[in-house]
Design a protein around this motif. Structure first.
Motif, PDB file in Angstrom:
ATOM      1  N   THR A 216     128.265  -7.904  35.407  1.00 39.74           N
ATOM      2  CA  THR A 216     127.737  -6.795  35.657  1.00 39.74           C
ATOM      3  C   THR A 216     127.906  -5.787  34.554  1.00 39.74           C
ATOM      4  O   THR A 216     128.836  -5.651  33.615  1.00 39.74           O
TER       5      THR A 216
ATOM      6  N   TYR B  50     132.680  -7.324  33.127  1.00 36.97           N
ATOM      7  CA  TYR B  50     131.803  -6.005  33.111  1.00 36.97           C
ATOM      8  C   TYR B  50     131.766  -5.762  31.453  1.00 36.97           C
ATOM      9  O   TYR B  50     132.789  -6.032  30.849  1.00 36.97           O
TER      10      TYR B  50
ATOM     11  N   SER C  48     138.988  -8.765  38.027  1.00 36.41           N
ATOM     12  CA  SER C  48     137.662  -7.942  36.866  1.00 36.41           C
ATOM     13  C   SER C  48     138.274  -8.227  35.540  1.00 36.41           C
ATOM     14  O   SER C  48     139.500  -8.130  35.246  1.00 36.41           O
TER      15      SER C  48
ATOM     16  N   ALA D 171     135.630  -1.923  41.919  1.00 41.51           N
ATOM     17  CA  ALA D 171     135.782  -1.455  43.353  1.00 41.51           C
ATOM     18  C   ALA D 171     136.557  -2.566  43.978  1.00 41.51           C
ATOM     19  O   ALA D 171     137.526  -2.210  45.012  1.00 41.51           O
ATOM     20  N   ASP D 172     136.091  -3.755  44.034  1.00 38.15           N
ATOM     21  CA  ASP D 172     136.514  -4.732  44.905  1.00 38.15           C
ATOM     22  C   ASP D 172     137.738  -5.633  44.257  1.00 38.15           C
ATOM     23  O   ASP D 172     137.996  -6.687  44.744  1.00 38.15           O
TER      24      ASP D 172
ATOM     25  N   ILE E 144     134.772 -11.087  38.161  1.00 38.66           N
ATOM     26  CA  ILE E 144     133.578 -10.499  37.854  1.00 38.66           C
ATOM     27  C   ILE E 144     133.967  -9.672  36.361  1.00 38.66           C
ATOM     28  O   ILE E 144     134.929  -9.097  36.096  1.00 38.66           O
TER      29      ILE E 144
ATOM     30  N   ASN F 253     137.513   4.614  38.947  1.00 36.33           N
ATOM     31  CA  ASN F 253     136.334   3.816  39.919  1.00 36.33           C
ATOM     32  C   ASN F 253     137.221   3.176  41.061  1.00 36.33           C
ATOM     33  O   ASN F 253     136.777   2.429  41.604  1.00 36.33           O
TER      34      ASN F 253
ATOM     35  N   ARG G 278     131.346   0.457  38.293  1.00 36.58           N
ATOM     36  CA  ARG G 278     132.028   0.616  39.640  1.00 36.58           C
ATOM     37  C   ARG G 278     131.859  -0.709  40.671  1.00 36.58           C
ATOM     38  O   ARG G 278     132.704  -0.955  41.037  1.00 36.58           O
ATOM     39  N   GLU G 279     131.046  -1.498  40.365  1.00 35.93           N
ATOM     40  CA  GLU G 279     131.031  -2.718  40.796  1.00 35.93           C
ATOM     41  C   GLU G 279     131.753  -3.452  40.440  1.00 35.93           C
ATOM     42  O   GLU G 279     132.508  -4.420  41.209  1.00 35.93           O
ATOM     43  N   ALA G 280     132.081  -3.633  39.085  1.00 42.19           N
ATOM     44  CA  ALA G 280     133.233  -4.253  38.562  1.00 42.19           C
ATOM     45  C   ALA G 280     134.591  -3.935  39.127  1.00 42.19           C
ATOM     46  O   ALA G 280     135.608  -4.968  39.266  1.00 42.19           O
TER      47      ALA G 280
ATOM     48  N   ASP H 184     127.679  -2.318  35.612  1.00 46.88           N
ATOM     49  CA  ASP H 184     127.966  -1.103  36.602  1.00 46.88           C
ATOM     50  C   ASP H 184     129.634  -1.351  36.602  1.00 46.88           C
ATOM     51  O   ASP H 184     129.996  -2.146  37.422  1.00 46.88           O
TER      52      ASP H 184
END
Length: 464
Positions: free
Chosen positions: A92, A54, A29, A100-101, A52, A135, A96-98, A94
């Motif tokens: 993104t 953010y 991220s 989390a994974d 990803i 997150n 959390r989306e950025a 978001d």
């Protein structure tokens, strides 16, 4: 102690811009998608990682998701489009989306100067770091790339226990960036050094995986403690700023003595201990990095009691800012002592070529100052006219060099774009009844311009 581990340069391996990412490769991220973050995200995807990005700015996220760069950086638009279309890169708003994974989180947010002091504003770094911790759904390696005052990382580490979900582990290391605007893509894919500060054996191994391609090309890796890593970038910028201010101070001596600072700099540059880069006398440095970084280092040095460094940087800053006043004085002199109602053609608005960045731009600062003194200022820049117009909408803006020069009382070369430096002086002289030019970047040939009918002045160069 820091140690430098240098790999023997081999045949460069191309970026992993095709094929599938290994299943055990870390997912990345990038927090913050400005000049640094957008470039870093695209480059990491080009090296074969799932990335990803953010950002809190939804408009920026939307543009990047479509492969559109919201600023000018050569080569980045193509790289970004390729990586978005490949599926390896997405964006993104978001957090959390950025987070989390991802396994590795690069913090690439800004550290602007505080409005009330020379200190750096660390609120964006602290917010990014806290958001990652809060997150996280797996163990996290947080990698600071933002330019921060020494001691910042140690303070951030104290936040880990109170913000990280129970059962997870997080490690913060520092990996400063060394990007040059206008060359950011190449600097990211093929860096001249990689600095890793404060890393455990596991974190270092993980980052060596991320940077495997440039390391295989021979890029040196320097491992060190956190304070050293934090100081590398600001020290590099301070050294370059000092070199620029030194030659500008000598330019004043040259003007007083009738010497030519450009020839002098060429002679100095042949000394391998000195080198020719950053010895161009002129309007001085600007942009979003050097000015605020040397001021932040000045402030932090004073806090730490390192007063000689603070005094040196104070002089560097003052000499640099004084060059802007010098150009304003030359323009005023060329106009007979007052610029009121005089037409001034300004060539260049960006703080340097190959960017549309006008943050703390000496060129735009001089143009605006002359406007405030009553001049009719018309600016032309090949890329930065739109960003300049948003900053100073009251200035005039031309669509070409010729339009900026037309009918001018004096022309100022303030940004050394090649297409401006290579302008035909004879053709331009026919556009103005008073062909006067001030070369504030030391890039024009006085003999050629004078032969074409121009009254020529340059910083640190003989008046005639």
């Amino acid at each position: 102690m820091s140690t430098s581990r240098t790999r023997t340069r081999s045949t460069p391996a191309p970026p992993a811009t095709g094929g599938s990412t290994p299943t055990d490769a870390p997912r990345i991220s990038v927090i913050g998608t400005g000049y640094l973050g957008a470039t870093h995200a695209a480059a990491m995807a080009a090296l074969g990682f799932d990335v990803i990005g953010y950002d809190t700015d939804q408009n920026k996220v939307d543009a990047l998701s479509l492969g559109k760069v919201p600023f000018y950086e050569p080569g980045l638009d193509t790289l970004l489009t390729e990586q978005v279309e490949s599926g390896r890169l997405r964006f993104t708003s978001d957090v959390r989306e950025a987070v989390a994974d991802a396994d590795v989180h690069f913090v690439c947010v800004g550290t602007p100067q505080q409005s009330t002091s020379h200190a750096a504003n660390l609120s964006y770094v602290e917010a990014a770091f806290t958001a990652i911790l809060q997150n996280a759904t797996r163990d996290a390696l947080i990698v600071g790339k933002s330019t921060v005052p020494v001691g910042t990382a140690a303070n951030l580490r104290t936040l880990i226990p109170s913000h990280l979900p129970e059962g997870l582990k997080a490690e913060l290391v520092w990996n400063p960036e060394f990007l040059r605007e206008g060359k950011a893509v190449d600097d990211t894919l093929h860096p001249d050094r990689i600095v890793i500060g404060g890393a455990s054996a596991h974190a270092e191994a993980l980052l060596r995986t991320v940077y495997a391609t440039p390391i295989s090309e021979g890029t040196p890796v320097v491992t060190c403690d956190l304070p050293t890593a934090e100081l590398v970038k600001v020290s590099a910028n301070a050294f370059l700023a000092t070199k620029i201010s030194f030659i500008n101070a000598i330019a004043g001596v040259c003007e007083a003595a009738g010497a030519d600072v450009t020839v002098l700099a060429d002679a100095l540059g042949h000394d391998v201990r000195i080198g020719r880069q950053f010895l161009n006398a002129g309007l001085g440095f600007g942009g979003g990095c050097l000015p605020k970084d040397i001021r932040a280092l000045m402030h932090r040095a004073s806090e730490l009691g390192a007063h000689p460094a603070a005094r040196l940087l104070q002089q560097v800053d003052e000499i640099n800012m004084g060059q802007r006043e010098r150009v304003i004085a030359l323009a005023t002199e060329a106009c007979g002592g007052s610029v009121l109602n005089r037409r001034i053609g300004v060539l260049g608005a960006a703080f340097k070529p190959d960017t549309d960045d006008v943050r703390d731009s000496p060129a735009l600062n001089v143009a605006a100052a002359l406007h405030l003194r009553g001049a009719q200022v018309t600016v032309y820049d090949p890329q930065a006219s739109d960003t300049a117009r948003r900053t100073f909408p009251t200035l005039g803006y031309a669509a070409s060099v010729e339009e900026a020069v037309q009918g001018s009382d004096v022309v100022l070369l303030l940004t050394e774009w090649p297409q401006l430096v290579d302008s035909d002086p004879a053709a331009l002289a026919a556009l103005t009844p008073t062909a006067r030019v001030i070369d504030a970047r030391g890039k024009l040939d006085p003999t050629t311009w004078r032969a074409a009918g121009w009254e020529f002045r340059g910083l640190g160069r003989p008046a005639a």
